[in-house]
Write a protein that holds these residues in place. Sequence first.
Motif, PDB file in Angstrom:
ATOM      1  N   SER A  20       0.932  -1.461  -0.149  1.00  0.00           N
ATOM      2  CA  SER A  20      -0.083  -0.146   0.245  1.00  0.00           C
ATOM      3  C   SER A  20       0.875   1.051   0.344  1.00  0.00           C
ATOM      4  O   SER A  20       2.187   1.301   0.142  1.00  0.00           O
ATOM      5  CB  SER A  20      -0.722   0.339   1.248  1.00  0.00           C
ATOM      6  N   PRO A  21      -0.047   2.176  -0.095  1.00  0.00           N
ATOM      7  CA  PRO A  21       0.981   3.408  -0.082  1.00  0.00           C
ATOM      8  C   PRO A  21       1.706   4.250   1.504  1.00  0.00           C
ATOM      9  O   PRO A  21       2.615   4.341   1.161  1.00  0.00           O
ATOM     10  CB  PRO A  21       0.292   4.871   0.006  1.00  0.00           C
ATOM     11  N   THR A  22       1.244   3.571   1.917  1.00  0.00           N
ATOM     12  CA  THR A  22       1.676   3.521   2.948  1.00  0.00           C
ATOM     13  C   THR A  22       3.194   2.904   4.170  1.00  0.00           C
ATOM     14  O   THR A  22       3.220   3.066   5.227  1.00  0.00           O
ATOM     15  CB  THR A  22       0.909   2.959   4.530  1.00  0.00           C
ATOM     16  N   GLY A  23       3.335   1.683   2.671  1.00  0.00           N
ATOM     17  CA  GLY A  23       4.192   0.911   3.195  1.00  0.00           C
ATOM     18  C   GLY A  23       3.314  -1.030   3.773  1.00  0.00           C
ATOM     19  O   GLY A  23       4.668  -1.232   3.610  1.00  0.00           O
ATOM     20  N   LYS A  24       2.409  -0.917   3.770  1.00  0.00           N
ATOM     21  CA  LYS A  24       1.759  -2.460   4.602  1.00  0.00           C
ATOM     22  C   LYS A  24       1.550  -3.347   3.398  1.00  0.00           C
ATOM     23  O   LYS A  24       1.399  -2.870   2.167  1.00  0.00           O
ATOM     24  CB  LYS A  24       0.427  -1.951   5.420  1.00  0.00           C
ATOM     25  N   ILE A  25       2.358  -4.414   4.069  1.00  0.00           N
ATOM     26  CA  ILE A  25       1.589  -5.341   2.845  1.00  0.00           C
ATOM     27  C   ILE A  25       0.289  -5.688   2.822  1.00  0.00           C
ATOM     28  O   ILE A  25      -0.358  -6.298   3.451  1.00  0.00           O
ATOM     29  CB  ILE A  25       2.505  -6.445   3.078  1.00  0.00           C
ATOM     30  N   GLU A  26      -0.257  -5.486   1.494  1.00  0.00           N
ATOM     31  CA  GLU A  26      -1.338  -5.777   1.118  1.00  0.00           C
ATOM     32  C   GLU A  26      -2.229  -7.350   0.825  1.00  0.00           C
ATOM     33  O   GLU A  26      -3.423  -7.538   1.000  1.00  0.00           O
ATOM     34  CB  GLU A  26      -2.549  -4.290   0.456  1.00  0.00           C
ATOM     35  N   GLY A  27      -1.139  -7.938   0.146  1.00  0.00           N
ATOM     36  CA  GLY A  27      -1.707  -9.266  -0.120  1.00  0.00           C
ATOM     37  C   GLY A  27      -0.733  -9.367  -0.607  1.00  0.00           C
ATOM     38  O   GLY A  27       0.624  -9.545  -0.983  1.00  0.00           O
ATOM     39  N   LYS A  28      -0.709 -11.238  -1.117  1.00  0.00           N
ATOM     40  CA  LYS A  28       0.520 -12.005  -1.024  1.00  0.00           C
ATOM     41  C   LYS A  28      -0.390 -13.048  -2.621  1.00  0.00           C
ATOM     42  O   LYS A  28      -1.068 -12.820  -2.325  1.00  0.00           O
ATOM     43  CB  LYS A  28       1.214 -12.824  -0.552  1.00  0.00           C
ATOM     44  N   ASN A  29       0.429 -13.438  -3.664  1.00  0.00           N
ATOM     45  CA  ASN A  29       0.436 -14.092  -4.923  1.00  0.00           C
ATOM     46  C   ASN A  29      -0.658 -14.336  -5.001  1.00  0.00           C
ATOM     47  O   ASN A  29      -1.454 -15.029  -4.565  1.00  0.00           O
ATOM     48  CB  ASN A  29       0.660 -15.535  -4.055  1.00  0.00           C
ATOM     49  N   LEU A  30      -1.444 -13.033  -5.185  1.00  0.00           N
ATOM     50  CA  LEU A  30      -2.291 -12.860  -6.375  1.00  0.00           C
ATOM     51  C   LEU A  30      -2.688 -13.214  -7.153  1.00  0.00           C
ATOM     52  O   LEU A  30      -1.672 -12.755  -8.418  1.00  0.00           O
ATOM     53  CB  LEU A  30      -3.706 -11.288  -5.529  1.00  0.00           C
ATOM     54  N   ASP A  31      -4.361 -13.908  -7.358  1.00  0.00           N
ATOM     55  CA  ASP A  31      -4.638 -14.636  -8.948  1.00  0.00           C
ATOM     56  C   ASP A  31      -4.572 -12.383  -9.763  1.00  0.00           C
ATOM     57  O   ASP A  31      -5.616 -12.266  -9.041  1.00  0.00           O
ATOM     58  CB  ASP A  31      -5.353 -15.487  -8.671  1.00  0.00           C
ATOM     59  N   GLU A  32      -5.287 -12.955 -11.124  1.00  0.00           N
ATOM     60  CA  GLU A  32      -5.261 -11.878 -11.843  1.00  0.00           C
ATOM     61  C   GLU A  32      -6.380 -11.158 -11.405  1.00  0.00           C
ATOM     62  O   GLU A  32      -7.068  -9.836 -10.598  1.00  0.00           O
ATOM     63  CB  GLU A  32      -6.047 -12.612 -13.269  1.00  0.00           C
ATOM     64  N   LYS A  33      -8.030 -12.330 -10.452  1.00  0.00           N
ATOM     65  CA  LYS A  33      -9.783 -11.622 -10.460  1.00  0.00           C
ATOM     66  C   LYS A  33      -9.096 -10.859  -8.642  1.00  0.00           C
ATOM     67  O   LYS A  33      -9.558 -10.413  -8.600  1.00  0.00           O
ATOM     68  CB  LYS A  33     -10.058 -13.048 -10.079  1.00  0.00           C
ATOM     69  N   ALA A  34      -8.439 -11.361  -8.123  1.00  0.00           N
ATOM     70  CA  ALA A  34      -7.756 -10.836  -6.694  1.00  0.00           C
ATOM     71  C   ALA A  34      -7.398  -9.623  -7.198  1.00  0.00           C
ATOM     72  O   ALA A  34      -7.575  -8.496  -6.952  1.00  0.00           O
ATOM     73  CB  ALA A  34      -7.317 -12.047  -5.948  1.00  0.00           C
ATOM     74  N   ILE A  35      -6.191  -9.673  -7.817  1.00  0.00           N
ATOM     75  CA  ILE A  35      -5.775  -8.196  -8.760  1.00  0.00           C
ATOM     76  C   ILE A  35      -7.161  -7.263  -8.638  1.00  0.00           C
ATOM     77  O   ILE A  35      -6.593  -5.811  -8.500  1.00  0.00           O
ATOM     78  CB  ILE A  35      -4.453  -8.316  -9.511  1.00  0.00           C
ATOM     79  N   GLU A  36      -7.685  -7.686  -9.709  1.00  0.00           N
ATOM     80  CA  GLU A  36      -8.153  -6.632 -10.762  1.00  0.00           C
ATOM     81  C   GLU A  36      -9.355  -6.586  -9.177  1.00  0.00           C
ATOM     82  O   GLU A  36      -9.793  -4.750  -9.001  1.00  0.00           O
ATOM     83  CB  GLU A  36      -9.414  -7.681 -11.853  1.00  0.00           C
ATOM     84  N   ASP A  37     -10.221  -7.165  -8.554  1.00  0.00           N
ATOM     85  CA  ASP A  37     -10.750  -6.574  -7.208  1.00  0.00           C
ATOM     86  C   ASP A  37      -9.787  -5.603  -6.614  1.00  0.00           C
ATOM     87  O   ASP A  37     -10.945  -4.677  -5.879  1.00  0.00           O
ATOM     88  CB  ASP A  37     -11.373  -8.461  -6.132  1.00  0.00           C
ATOM     89  N   LYS A  38      -8.823  -5.903  -6.169  1.00  0.00           N
ATOM     90  CA  LYS A  38      -8.103  -5.202  -5.286  1.00  0.00           C
ATOM     91  C   LYS A  38      -7.798  -3.304  -6.489  1.00  0.00           C
ATOM     92  O   LYS A  38      -8.265  -2.346  -5.523  1.00  0.00           O
ATOM     93  CB  LYS A  38      -6.643  -5.246  -5.753  1.00  0.00           C
ATOM     94  N   LEU A  39      -7.964  -3.668  -7.324  1.00  0.00           N
ATOM     95  CA  LEU A  39      -8.238  -2.540  -8.282  1.00  0.00           C
ATOM     96  C   LEU A  39      -9.358  -1.594  -8.306  1.00  0.00           C
ATOM     97  O   LEU A  39      -8.931  -0.665  -8.542  1.00  0.00           O
ATOM     98  CB  LEU A  39      -7.346  -2.814  -9.395  1.00  0.00           C
TER      99      LEU A  39
END
Length: 344
Positions: A315-334
Amino acid sequence: MKKVCLLYFLLIALFACSEKKTDSISLNGEIKGLGNDTIYLYGSDRMYDRMDTLIVENDKFSTTLSVDTLVSTILLFSDGTEYPLFLDKGHKIQIKGSAAELSSLQISGNAPNKDLTDFNQELKGLGTPSEKALEEKVENFITKHPSSLANIYLLDKYFVQKPQPNLEQIKQLTDRMTGDLKDRPYMETLLKRIEEEEKVDIGKTAPYFRIRNTEGKDINRSDFKDKYLLIQFWASWDTISREKNAMFRRIYKKEQKNKNFALMGISLDLDREKWLEAVKQDTLKWEQTCEYSGWDGDVAKLFSIHTLPANILISPTGKIEGKNLDEKAIEDKLKEIARKEKEK
């Protein structure tokens, strides 16, 4: 008197020979349908670091081995099937089975082999169990057999080797095992890995890093200030990584103008030319970096990367928000990121 002395020394020699035999392992097997073949036996941890060859004739094989202590080994068959075998001095190991079911052998001769044989026989009775049912079986086994060496094999197969292993669950299972098992090389390595990965688990602050890009320029987290940064770990020599590059190309194409998101590649390559050639071939237009140190690279160690491909969202604050995300998870995050920006 001479006859008495001679008899005395003969008895000592015979006793010494019998003592030596107790340190050896008698290994006999019959696997119907295997015919004339070769089975390789190799160690699965540092306590047995050699390979032995078992010659099969008319389905049968026999050999004598020697080990200093209880060790984990693997039987490797010519079709690529691997099966665990536990050896200890003085034991007589008997292997039975069928070439049609090499993944379900019956092995006797000591407790861990019998434990695993019984476990696999129970699994056969379940038909095609779900992943959850398998995990429950393993958990019950470990609880009932806390000192069995078979625990390590089952833990690794059903929990550690997952694409996204549940570290907390693994840690809870290791807590049920006796101290002797935790002192074994594999367990020491696993527990150390869990400790390292907990430092970079979701919700933790991402470690600071500096790494050079294709132009030799130092890149660090502050270069992506106020952005969500998705770090992609890959290597030119890793086939799956190269296949996953197509997914990241799609993401980059959609999001390259997104001021709140950035994509960055970190390669575990050793050879600069092969890395640059792969970047060109796969059309990786986003920021690409490499230390040329493989698994020993500082950044790979900081983020506890042990398998490829891997990715981490910061994240912009330097926190780890996700690990080993698939394409759908990345799209949902976006989409989530976009909603948050609209609400500001």
